[in-house]
Scaffold this motif. Structure first.
Motif, PDB file in Angstrom:
ATOM      1  N   GLU A  60      -2.671  -0.938  -6.646  1.00 14.35           N
ATOM      2  CA  GLU A  60      -2.582   0.289  -7.501  1.00 14.35           C
ATOM      3  C   GLU A  60      -3.323  -0.218  -9.031  1.00 14.35           C
ATOM      4  N   LYS A 128      -4.464   7.756  -3.637  1.00 11.76           N
ATOM      5  CA  LYS A 128      -4.091   8.345  -4.937  1.00 11.76           C
ATOM      6  C   LYS A 128      -5.416   8.996  -5.579  1.00 11.76           C
ATOM      7  N   LYS A 148       6.539   4.157   1.216  1.00 15.85           N
ATOM      8  CA  LYS A 148       7.146   5.368   0.521  1.00 15.85           C
ATOM      9  C   LYS A 148       5.924   5.589  -0.538  1.00 15.85           C
ATOM     10  N   GLU A 149       5.165   4.863  -0.978  1.00 15.84           N
ATOM     11  CA  GLU A 149       3.870   5.147  -1.791  1.00 15.84           C
ATOM     12  C   GLU A 149       2.970   5.705  -1.014  1.00 15.84           C
ATOM     13  N   GLU A 151       3.463   7.774   1.843  1.00 15.94           N
ATOM     14  CA  GLU A 151       4.057   9.017   2.196  1.00 15.94           C
ATOM     15  C   GLU A 151       3.602   9.891   0.874  1.00 15.94           C
ATOM     16  N   GLU A 152       3.700   9.607  -0.561  1.00 18.75           N
ATOM     17  CA  GLU A 152       3.500  10.264  -1.542  1.00 18.75           C
ATOM     18  C   GLU A 152       2.435  10.758  -1.794  1.00 18.75           C
ATOM     19  N   ASN A 153       1.278  10.281  -1.181  1.00 21.50           N
ATOM     20  CA  ASN A 153      -0.199  10.525  -1.157  1.00 21.50           C
ATOM     21  C   ASN A 153      -0.913  11.160  -0.165  1.00 21.50           C
ATOM     22  N   ASN A 155      -0.672  12.556   4.339  1.00 22.44           N
ATOM     23  CA  ASN A 155       0.207  12.737   5.818  1.00 22.44           C
ATOM     24  C   ASN A 155       0.187  11.341   6.290  1.00 22.44           C
TER      25      ASN A 155
END
Length: 258
Positions: A60, A128, A148-149, A151-153, A155
């Motif tokens: 990141e 991202k 989790k990271e 999933e946030e950005n 499918n």
């Protein structure tokens, strides 16, 4: 930053996120400003007997804080040393190095972001920053990390070797099981995985970019320690080689042999 700089970076935090997997945040002066998804940095040992730095992919990028997140696996004495770094420590880092994923090639197209094992971390920042329909396929041996990271950005679809989560098998099994389709592939992981993805992409006529993992020495293309076979003759070495650190680590899959 055309000339890559070596910086002494401040350790902001570090945590163990899976067995043998660590997440390290460092603050930089310039590296984070220039960093792009798919690039890497060279991290230097404080032990002067270990002269060669360890290449670690960028997970990141926080340009506001001028910070980088490095997620790595302990694989030897150098990375074992890094795993003991704590907040307030300093570490020497050079970068950003290499060529990242060509995000412009995927804009407004459906994209597979495929990561396997320690090839998962580069997919976080790639997801991202990518402006496209993102289908993320992450392959794990067993224990999950960074899911989790991801999933946030986009499918997210998961494949595990033991079938404990998602599809049992590998990333291509997950594609088949979920009947997924894409126009472009960005992939990072071990060579057998990349070889299979390349074959799948060629069979289905999909543009495919792969990030190759390799042990490196200088990290800037001078020493030729991390070459791979290529279709074209390299202007530097005058043979059918590409330097993974300098010409890559991201290549169009048809450029290189696996």
């Amino acid at each position: 930053m055309s000339e890559k700089k070596k910086e002494t970076c401040l350790v902001m935090s570090q945590e163990k996120i899976a067995e043998g997997i660590y997440s390290l945040w460092i603050q930089t002066e310039m590296i984070a400003d220039e960093a792009k998804p798919g690039q890497f940095v060279s991290v230097y040992s404080a032990d002067k007997s270990r002269m060669l730095p360890r290449p670690i992919s960028i997970c990141e990028i926080d340009k506001e804080k001028r910070a980088l997140r490095l997620v790595y696996r302990v694989a030897g004495k150098g990375t074992e040393e890094f795993s003991h770094l704590k907040e307030g420590d300093s570490v020497d880092v050079m970068g950003p190095l290499g060529n990242g994923f060509p995000l412009e090639r995927a804009k407004d197209r459906r994209v597979f972001l495929m990561g396997g094992g320690i090839g998962v971390p580069p997919m976080v920042e790639t997801a991202k920053e990518l402006e496209a329909e993102k289908i993320i396929i992450a392959g794990y041996r067993d224990e999950l990390f960074l899911n989790k990271e991801l999933e946030e950005n986009g499918n997210l679809y998961i494949a595990t070797e033991d079938g404990s989560c998602g599809t049992k098998g590998n990333v291509l099994n997950a594609i088949a099981a979920n009947r997924l389709k894409a126009d472009v592939i960005f992939a990072c992981g071990p060579t057998p995985m990349l070889r299979a993805i390349k074959a799948y992409a060629l069979e289905n006529g999909i543009e495919c970019w792969i990030s190759m993992e390799e042990k490196m020495a200088c990290g800037i293309g001078a020493c030729l320690a991390c070459v791979c076979k290529s279709k074209e003759v390299d202007a530097h070495s005058h043979v059918n080689n590409k330097r993974i650190c300098k010409d890559g680590p991201v290549f169009l899959c048809t450029e290189v042999e696996l």
